[in-house]
Design a protein around this motif. Structure first.
Motif: not given
Length: 150
Positions: A107-110, A113-115, A117-123
């Protein structure tokens, strides 16, 4: 030992604190002290020892003694079978703890990963032309090289 970021009080009693001498443990479990010694020799219940080698039983040990008695008297299971049952129950408890640990790690790894992914999308650059799906057609175009111009 720390639990939840706090230090545990060294004088706090828990279910695993060895406090009962063999005579009290025998009374609490409803067994004879010699039976408790036999169970200790067989490895069914292993109380802690004092510096003078005296046995000290915890509340958990008392509960285990009651469980051994119930399995032996009401279920008719021999002591070797009871020992195996206890070993298997301990193994199951250890495996359940490991599964919970692995689930928490997953759950921590997921979440990580979501964080990311969100950072990549924000960039993403917003000034790029958005992609538009091209309509596909079933037309076939055949190209033949002009052989006369060679």
């Amino acid at each position: 030992m720390s639990t939840g970021g706090r230090r545990r009080n060294p004088y706090q009693l828990t279910d695993e604190t060895p406090v009962y001498v063999i005579s009290v443990a025998a009374q609490l479990s409803g067994l004879h002290p010699q039976t408790l010694r036999q169970y200790d020799r067989l490895g069914l219940v292993s109380p802690d020892r004092t510096a003078g080698r005296g046995r000290r039983y915890s509340a958990r040990d008392i509960e285990l003694l009651r469980q051994v008695q119930a399995l032996s008297q009401t279920e008719g299971i021999n002591l070797a079978g009871i020992k195996r049952i206890i070993e298997l129950e301990n193994q199951v408890a250890a495996l359940q703890a490991r599964v919970a640990e692995l689930q928490a790690a997953a759950e921590g790894a997921a979440a990580m990963m979501r964080q990311r992914e969100a950072a990549v999308h924000a960039s993403y650059r917003r000034d790029l032309v958005p992609y538009q799906e091209v309509q596909q057609t079933s037309a076939l175009v055949v190209w033949r090289p002009n052989r006369g111009q060679e």
